[in-house]
Design an enzyme around this catalytic site. Structure first.
Site, PDB file in Angstrom:
ATOM      1  N   GLY A  67       0.676  -1.211   0.043  1.00  0.00           N
ATOM      2  CA  GLY A  67      -0.014  -0.078   0.168  1.00  0.00           C
ATOM      3  C   GLY A  67       0.762   1.174   0.036  1.00  0.00           C
ATOM      4  CB  CYS A  94       5.425  -4.218   0.250  1.00  0.00           C
ATOM      5  SG  CYS A  94       6.374  -2.658  -0.149  1.00  0.00           S
ATOM      6  CE1 TYR A  95       1.527   1.164   5.644  1.00  0.00           C
ATOM      7  CE2 TYR A  95      -0.023  -0.769   6.047  1.00  0.00           C
ATOM      8  CZ  TYR A  95       0.479   0.726   6.188  1.00  0.00           C
ATOM      9  OH  TYR A  95       0.089   1.283   7.224  1.00  0.00           O
ATOM     10  CG  HIS A 185       5.292  -5.667  -4.611  1.00  0.00           C
ATOM     11  ND1 HIS A 185       3.742  -5.295  -4.011  1.00  0.00           N
ATOM     12  CD2 HIS A 185       5.782  -4.638  -4.025  1.00  0.00           C
ATOM     13  CE1 HIS A 185       3.782  -4.468  -3.428  1.00  0.00           C
ATOM     14  NE2 HIS A 185       4.938  -3.711  -3.540  1.00  0.00           N
ATOM     15  CD  GLU A 187       2.185  -8.273  -5.211  1.00  0.00           C
ATOM     16  OE1 GLU A 187       3.259  -9.009  -4.473  1.00  0.00           O
ATOM     17  OE2 GLU A 187       1.597  -7.376  -4.567  1.00  0.00           O
ATOM     18  CB  SER A 238     -24.080  -7.689 -25.019  1.00  0.00           C
ATOM     19  OG  SER A 238     -23.145  -8.600 -24.610  1.00  0.00           O
ATOM     20  CB  VAL A 241     -17.377 -13.598 -22.948  1.00  0.00           C
ATOM     21  CG1 VAL A 241     -17.023 -15.043 -21.980  1.00  0.00           C
ATOM     22  CG2 VAL A 241     -16.677 -14.015 -24.429  1.00  0.00           C
ATOM     23  CG  ASP A 242     -17.866 -10.711 -19.153  1.00  0.00           C
ATOM     24  OD1 ASP A 242     -17.581 -11.508 -19.301  1.00  0.00           O
ATOM     25  OD2 ASP A 242     -17.464  -9.460 -18.967  1.00  0.00           O
ATOM     26  CB  SER A 243     -24.228 -10.675 -21.152  1.00  0.00           C
ATOM     27  OG  SER A 243     -24.138 -10.774 -22.543  1.00  0.00           O
ATOM     28  CE  LYS A 384     -14.065 -10.890 -20.794  1.00  0.00           C
ATOM     29  NZ  LYS A 384     -14.862  -9.968 -21.149  1.00  0.00           N
TER      30      LYS A 384
END
Ligand code: XMP
Length: 528
Positions: A67, A94-95, A185, A187, A238, A241-243, A384
């Protein structure tokens, strides 16, 4: 409506990791790394993590994120002490490392002159540590640092296990209590062996990797049934992919209580309406209303050239049309949306008091309020790529799941200036050829998004014996991870030449093809 439940009931069976967010730009990447290990995790801002929250969430392990704040500053953020009293492994990054040291009796100071930013190399400092098992391939390992403060005195029980020139306490641990801290980090991609650290942390915390799409599917279906009961649900499909995945999942849960509405606003790509409706009505057997409203939309857009006005007109009409069709099917109590996890993660606000900023993105903005509907958002815990995996699990064909994103306003924003039917027809043909070329060359899945924009300019050309005065168009193809930043795709010249020739030879109305090599930023992906 956008409040994240403390611990969604249907996730209660999973082993859960809690990520306490202190506002790092890369906190989401911690969740990515963990989900890649089939570990279920949730990110919550530090100021929401109370004792009661911790007891309710019951994490198997906790990660404290990085952070921007400084631990020595008065009022800098702290997690509750209970984080360290639950008997679960804690990893401070880190933080997160610094705040853990400070709270457990160590000291943190502002680094004078030797702050580390960017690439650094760490070396092992002491005995074997389970967290570092298999980590050092050689004498040292590359990591990514970004810190202005550092731990100057370790808390009782801790020892250093790796060091770097700028961070003597690059990795620290109290193995008995299973508390770990790292100054770098793990990540980010610039810590190439970072995933191994998360793997080790999850293993020592006893995670078995039970977060699979098969398990998620079953639980999500149960949760949808519980939420909806025997009420009706409507979903704006639509073709994205999501809907699509949300609709198929909900259909599996409640069958014909779901109605999907696909609005053809006349701004779709070539054959898109047929492809989407064919796929859902015929292939997936989903109850689908196809609303051909192209006359309405194109009529209202006539003579409009300002991009924001176009968007507003399209958004407003969409709500009206959807409302009309919802009434026609007898109304619905719930609206289904394909909202994803990155859209609902709450970002930490250091200045705005206890209320945090909530990023909310609704595919059908304005609808729930206007129509008084409740939301069903079965993908709100997924990233996603997890949605794509769920789509495969649900039997959606790969070709559909891998589709490039397509904006809600459709071709309207790929037609800078005034929209005419003539321009839209030309654009559809050129776009279809470009996408066909990309598919033929096996590039579709490497490219994040590709399309053609028709430019509001006519240029002179010679074709055969005559002069032409036709439209110019621009090809756009980008690589990206999330659409927030993007790079143009480096096609080779043969590909570009072949594509330009195909478009000019077979699309009447276009006599010039350009390739857009702007990155984002400073450009945007779309032309409007
Ligand atoms: P930009 O052009 O902002 O686009 O770099 C980033 C991503 O968002 C899509 N996009 C939109 N999607 N409504 C949408 O649903 C919009 O108004 C809109 N504008 C851009 C764009 O296609 C890209 O994927």
């Amino acid at each position: 409506m956008t409040d994240t439940p403390i611990a969604p009931a249907h996730q209660a069976d999973h082993q859960k990791m809690l990520i306490v967010d202190f506002g790092s730009q890369v906190t989401q990447l911690i969740a990515r790394r963990l989900r890649e290990l089939n570990v279920y995790c949730e990110i919550h801002p530090f100021n929401r993590v109370t004792d009661a929250f911790l007891d309710d969430f019951a994490p198997r392990a906790i990660v404290l994120s990085g952070g921007p704040a400084s631990v020595p500053d008065a009022g800098s953020p702290r997690p509750p002490m209970r984080v360290f009293e639950m008997g679960v492994p804690v990893l401070g990054i880190c933080y997160g490392q610094q705040v853990m040291m400070q709270m457990l009796g160590g000291e943190v100071v502002r680094t004078a002159g030797t702050a580390e930013f960017g690439r650094a190399f760490i070396e092992p400092a002491a005995d074997r540590l389970e967290l570092l098992h298999g980590w050092f391939h050689g004498a040292r390992e590359q990591v990514w640092m970004s810190h202005g403060d550092h731990v100057s005195k370790l808390a009782p029980g801790f020892a250093p296990y790796a060091t770097s020139p700028g961070a003597p306490f690059a990795v620290v641990a109290d193995p008995d209590r299973r508390f770990f801290g790292m100054q770098f980090h793990p990540e980010v991609h610039h810590t190439p062996n970072g995933p191994k650290l998360f793997e080790n942390f999850c293993a020592l915390a006893g995670f078995t990797g039970d977060w699979t799409m098969g398990a998620y599917r079953e639980q999500a279906i149960a949760a949808i049934r519980e939420q909806v009961g025997d009420a009706r649900v409507i979903c704006a499909l639509s073709g994205g992919v999501d809907s699509s995945v949300a609709a198929v999942l909900i259909h599996e849960a409640i069958g014909d209580q779901l109605t999907c509405v696909f609005v053809d606003h006349g701004l779709l790509r070539k054959d898109e309406a047929a492809e989407v409706t064919g796929m859902f009505r015929d292939h997936m057997n989903l109850p689908l209303v196809v609303a051909d409203e192209s006359e309405l939309f194109l009529g209202k857009l006539e003579g409009v050239s300002d991009p924001e006005t176009k968007r507003k007109i399209i958004g407003g009409l969409f709500i009206d049309v959807f409302d009309k069709h919802a009434k026609e099917i007898g109304g619905a109590e719930f609206l289904a949306q394909g909202t994803l996890y990155p859209d609902v993660i709450e970002s930490v606000s250091f200045s705005g008091g206890p209320s945090v900023t909530i990023k909310s993105h609704h595919n059908v903005g304005g609808l729930p309020e206007k129509m008084g509907m409740k939301l069903v958002e079965p993908l709100r815990e997924l990233f996603k790529d997890e949605v794509r995996a769920l789509g495969r699990e649900l039997g959606l064909p790969d070709r559909f799941i891998g589709r490039h994103p397509f904006p809600g306003p459709g071709l309207a924003i790929r037609c800078p200036g005034e929209i005419t039917r003539e321009k839209l027809d030309i654009l559809r043909e050129a776009d279809a050829i470009f996408i066909d070329q990309i598919r033929k060359h096996g590039l579709y899945d490497t490219i994040w998004q590709a399309f053609v924009a028709i430019l509001p300019v006519r240029t002179v050309g010679v074709m055969g014996d005559g002069r032409t005065y036709d439209f110019a168009c621009a090809l756009r193809a980008v690589t990206s991870v999330d659409g927030m930043t993007a790079d143009y795709y480096p096609f080779d010249h043969d590909f570009l030449g072949e594509t330009a020739t195909r478009i000019i030879n077979s699309v009447p109305g276009i006599n010039r093809v350009t390739y857009d090599i702007t990155s984002k930023p400073p450009g945007t992906i779309e032309w409007e």
